[in-house]
Design an enzyme around this catalytic site. Structure first.
Site, PDB file in Angstrom:
ATOM      1  N   ARG A  14       0.860  -1.181   0.000  1.00 56.57           N
ATOM      2  CA  ARG A  14       0.000   0.000   0.000  1.00 56.57           C
ATOM      3  C   ARG A  14       0.899   1.235   0.000  1.00 56.57           C
ATOM      4  O   ARG A  14       1.964   1.235   0.657  1.00 56.57           O
ATOM      5  CB  ARG A  14      -0.894   0.039   1.248  1.00 56.57           C
ATOM      6  N   GLU A  16      -4.755   7.122  -4.399  1.00 52.87           N
ATOM      7  CA  GLU A  16      -4.959   6.561  -5.744  1.00 52.87           C
ATOM      8  C   GLU A  16      -6.320   6.971  -6.277  1.00 52.87           C
ATOM      9  O   GLU A  16      -7.261   7.066  -5.495  1.00 52.87           O
ATOM     10  CB  GLU A  16      -4.872   5.031  -5.678  1.00 52.87           C
ATOM     11  N   HIS A  31      -1.815   0.009  -9.588  1.00 49.16           N
ATOM     12  CA  HIS A  31      -2.317  -0.952  -8.587  1.00 49.16           C
ATOM     13  C   HIS A  31      -2.947  -2.186  -9.258  1.00 49.16           C
ATOM     14  O   HIS A  31      -4.151  -2.424  -9.143  1.00 49.16           O
ATOM     15  CB  HIS A  31      -3.330  -0.274  -7.646  1.00 49.16           C
TER      16      HIS A  31
HETATM   17  C1  DGY Z   1      -5.042  -6.486  -2.611  1.00 53.55           C
HETATM   18  O1  DGY Z   1      -5.818  -7.424  -2.872  1.00 53.55           O
HETATM   19  O2  DGY Z   1      -5.007  -5.971  -1.498  1.00 53.55           O
HETATM   20  C2  DGY Z   1      -4.128  -6.041  -3.688  1.00 53.55           C
HETATM   21  O3  DGY Z   1      -3.565  -4.826  -3.381  1.00 53.55           O
HETATM   22  C3  DGY Z   1      -4.851  -5.963  -4.995  1.00 53.55           C
HETATM   23  O4  DGY Z   1      -3.955  -5.835  -6.054  1.00 53.55           O
END
Ligand code: DGY
Length: 325
Positions: free
Chosen positions: A239, A268, A287
């Site tokens: 993240r 984002e 992402h």
């Molecule tokens: C998640 O599932 O948390 C991932 O970041 C998705 O790509």
């Protein structure tokens, strides 16, 4: 008997919703890329028994307090920092995620990002498409080796372990830092537990896969980047909030590190004017860690099953707040 009501905050593969539609009345926000406006989400939450949410939806205490019928929030992601789990638990609401089904896909992407950054793949592909390739040169677009280098994985959960497995195939020296020791990974892959401060100094590739929590928020600070090798490459596929982005921008501008591969950002989506996009040695992705068609189907099916289970009074497969069941 009246069917329970479930709101799905984004268009997902219809096939994944079949079990949900058999059991509940289902309403879907019809856009695939445009998020549901907050006001619509709040109105829907007021009448919903279940919410099928995306990582971009903020399910905070305020929303939860206005959702008297809500019994389950199922996030289409393994990460769940967009949900106030404590507030949900207080109201007896189950919170579910989609672990396991996305592990290998996300590890593939993380390793691809590491390779793309190390070997300057994106830059090279743009170079040829921009018609810049006039001659072959011994050091033309030369990158950094991956094999036999040291990878430092921060966050050795399921995805971290799957990245370590890939690194082992490249004969990399594997260091990791995690809240707890992972003896199975140490044995199977010859990975070495290393305190964070040492890992950042010793690694050629520092790969962050730690979830965003109060403990990990902004853990990559100015001081942390300063202590990395000038040849180090930083990869983040967890993240954006784990990184002080200003500090990373400064580290890249001052050449304190050699590059960064980023699949995630603090806020984002980001625009083309984001400061981190100015560097040719940054590979940035929108992402897409778990974004393969197969895995997104599997994630959507798991989220649907999680909701049906809870509404039936059964324990869901992927429950985050164990205490409520
Ligand atoms: C998640 O599932 O948390 C991932 O970041 C998705 O790509």
């Amino acid at each position: 008997m009246e069917k329970p009501y479930v709101y799905v905050t984004r268009r997902v593969p219809e096939e994944a919703l079949i079990p949900l539609r058999e059991y509940a009345e289902v309403n879907v926000w019809p856009k695939e890329e445009e998020p549901v406006p907050l006001q619509v989400l709040l109105e829907e939450a007021k009448k919903a028994d279940g919410l099928f949410t995306m990582l971009s939806d903020q399910i905070d205490a305020e929303l939860i307090e206005q959702a008297p019928k809500l019994k389950v929030v199922a996030n289409l992601a393994v990460g769940f920092d967009n949900i106030d789990v404590e507030a949900a638990s207080k109201h007896g609401i189950a919170v579910c995620n989609t672990p396991d089904v996305l592990t290998d896909t996300t590890a593939d992407l993380t390793f691809a990002l590491l390779m793309a950054t190390g070997r300057r793949i994106v830059e090279s592909a743009e170079y040829i498409k921009d018609g810049k390739w006039k001659n072959w040169g011994p050091l033309l677009l030369a990158g950094t080796d991956i094999h036999h280098k040291t990878i430092g994985i921060v966050g050795m959960g399921r995805i971290g372990s799957a990245v370590a497995k890939r690194a082992s195939g490249f004969d990399m020296n594997i260091l990791y830092y995690n809240r707890s020791r992972k003896e199975d990974v140490e044995k199977a892959l010859d990975a070495t537990y290393t305190p964070f401060d040492e890992l950042i100094e010793m690694s050629d590739y520092i790969v962050c896969l730690a979830p965003l929590t109060d403990e990990t928020k902004n853990m990559f600070t100015e001081n942390v980047f300063k202590r990395m090798k000038p040849s180090a490459i930083f990869i983040n596929a967890s993240r954006g909030g784990v990184v002080d982005e200003e500090a990373l921008t400064k580290a890249l501008a001052e050449k304190e590190i050699a590059g960064a591969g980023l699949d995630v950002f603090k806020e984002e989506p980001i625009g083309a004017d984001h400061p981190l996009l100015q560097f040719r040695n940054v590979v940035a992705l929108p992402h897409i860690g778990s974004a393969s068609v197969e895995t997104r189907y599997d994630m959507a099916k798991l989220a649907s099953r999680n909701i049906v289970n809870v509404l039936r009074g059964e324990r869901p497969e992927a429950l985050l707040n164990e205490e409520i069941f």
